[in-house]
Write a protein that holds these residues in place. Structure first.
Motif: not given
Length: 521
Positions: A477-491
């Motif tokens: 139902d509810a999902v959290g994702v942990c991102l590094d700086d490069s992944e955040r920039a890709r999004l």
């Protein structure tokens, strides 16, 4: 925690746009895909579109086709993992009954097909194994035959005509492997790994006589082949699938290039479209997702796939209690989030006895908290060379004693003592059941127990943490994702289907039915 479920099977009013009022509760798209008369069919299926259900339906359509009722050849469904094959088996049995997969009809891994073909080639003497073995004992890895250690030597298999030869290769830089000389001895006894089988078959089918034999063998034994998650296929997988097509086997491939994440294992998602074009596959698409329960999540999924700039709402590691799971690219990122997140794995398993023993403790906790096995627990037992079939049950009281020690609250100095005590108890347990021995207490051997301890002492029930690879095929139902700086920039820049990192992010962000957030430390 809401239990994960593989594939959505029930519609959610207002989302997905499909009508499951047809026969068997399938949408028109699903019925067309399951029953298409095409001998070469590609089913493109996004998240929550009922891929597993359609694959199971397709299996039954091929299995019970009236025109083939006197054909003794098998209908075979294959996937890349045992867990995926078990899921498909359950779905087929529920839809068609246990007799649907009565021999010779099977649901197996692609590795099993590779082993069968190599055995056929050995018996036909188109391949000759060292010491003339025609039946091989194929292991997942060499882990049960020794711990990995630094070595400047590795082995390599080569073909000299039909003969399989084992060569030692000197390296300029050390690698961590099970003793290559020991592995070579075992291969001369007819023991090898799936990786060895694949290496030999990949070389062998470059010969015209072997390729012709394999084509004939597939034509004689299989009348329909269904390949799940085809975009996880590597060069050898694609080659065998193509030989099956050329053998006249009915071939159905199912998958979604946006969910191809196994390039590190040799997957070549970019060459699958070439196969489909080359062999004239008909493509049918499943576009109606029944996973999304909110407009927010439906928009997120559509935006990710279209390359739109995306920013996820944030919650802190202390605000994860309302989530069902937290996902990340790496296990280390999950352990760094704090005690509110309890990863069910440590890292890619390297095979050391200290790591394997810690996994046994982790498994005791994850089974208690989440009713799920820790990642690599079977590999850990194998690596420790524990032969007792009932070992998890036999060891449970002693593992629980270790967990109880780690769960004792105390001042920091005393907590360190508890970790050392737990490590000593774990060493004694391993000594009683395994030929392996744990090294004396040191911080780098006990840090995994310390990490478990911090979660056990957390005042509230922690949320499970998984990698995106482990979460593929599941939903919550509810999902959290942990991102590094490069992944955040890709999004933020918009995802591209051509990038494996982007595809991994897409999978992580499309596991939720209702809400996806970013978890920050």
């Amino acid at each position: 925690m809401t239990s994960p479920s593989p594939d959505a099977t029930a519609p959610t009013p207002g989302f997905g746009g499909g009508d499951r009022g047809g026969p068997g509760g399938l949408t028109l798209e699903q019925r067309r895909a399951a029953g298409a008369p095409s001998r070469r069919l590609s089913i493109a299926a996004g998240p929550g579109t009922g891929k597993t259900t359609v694959s199971a339906r397709r299996f039954g359509v091929e299995r019970f086709a009236p025109d083939d009722r006197h054909d003794a050849r098998a209908v075979v469904a294959v996937s890349f993992t045992r867990s995926a094959t078990r899921t498909l088996v359950r779905r087929i049995q529920r839809l068609w009954g246990p007799h649907a997969i009565r021999w010779p009809h099977r649901v197996i891994t692609l590795d099993t097909i590779m082993v069968d073909l190599v055995h056929d080639l050995l018996r036909a003497q188109l391949l000759v194994w060292p010491d003339d073995h025609t039946e091989l004992d194929v292991e997942d890895s060499w882990a049960s035959y020794g711990a990995r250690d630094r070595s400047f030597l590795r082995y390599e298999l080569r073909l000299q005509g039909a003969k399989v030869e084992i060569h030692g290769i000197r390296l300029n830089k050390a690698i961590f492997v099970v003793d290559p000389k020991r592995c070579a001895q075992l291969m001369r006894q007819g023991i090898c790994t799936h990786e060895d089988v694949r290496a030999v078959l990949a070389m062998a089918i470059q010969r015209d006589d072997v390729r012709a034999f394999v084509q004939t063998r597939l034509a004689q034994t299989i009348r329909a082949l269904i390949v799940d998650e085809v975009y996880d296929a590597n060069d050898l997988d694609i080659d065998v699938i193509e030989i099956a097509v050329e053998a006249g086997v009915n071939v159905t491939v199912v998958g979604d290039i946006w969910q191809a994440m196994y390039v590190f294992r040799g997957a070549r998602p970019e060459i699958v479209p070439q196969l489909l074009d080359r062999q004239g596959f008909r493509t049918l698409r499943l576009t109606h997702s029944f996973r999304w329960q909110t407009d927010e999540q439906a928009r997120l999924a559509d935006g990710l796939r279209s390359g739109a700039s995306t920013t996820l709402p944030e919650v802190t590691g202390e605000q994860v209690a309302d989530l069902d799971v937290v996902l990340a690219s790496k296990w280390a990122s999950l352990w760094e989030l704090g005690p509110g997140v309890f990863p069910i794995g440590f890292q890619a398993f390297k095979g050391g006895p200290e790591e394997a023993a810690a996994i046994l403790v982790l498994n005791r906790v994850t089974r208690s908290l989440f009713s799920t096995d820790a990642i690599y627990v079977k590999e850990a037992i194998t690596s420790l060379a524990i032969a007792e079939e009932n070992f998890p049950n036999v060891a449970e009281p002693r593992l629980q004693e270790i967990v109880d020690v780690l769960s004792r609250d105390a001042k920091p100095a005393q907590l360190k003592v508890h970790v050392k005590t737990a490590y000593q108890l774990l060493s004694e347990l391993v000594e009683d059941h395994s030929p392996r021995r744990l090294k004396p207490v040191r911080a780098n051997y006990t840090n995994r127990l310390r990490d478990i301890q911090t979660r056990l002492l957390h005042p509230t029930r922690p949320v499970p943490g998984l990698t995106a690879h482990q979460a593929k095929g599941a939903e919550w139902d509810a999902v959290g994702v942990c991102l590094d700086d490069s992944e955040r920039a890709r999004l933020a820049n918009g995802l591209s289907v051509e990038s494996e990192t982007d595809r991994r992010l897409y999978v992580a962000c499309t596991r939720a039915r209702g809400r996806t957030v970013e978890v920050v430390a």
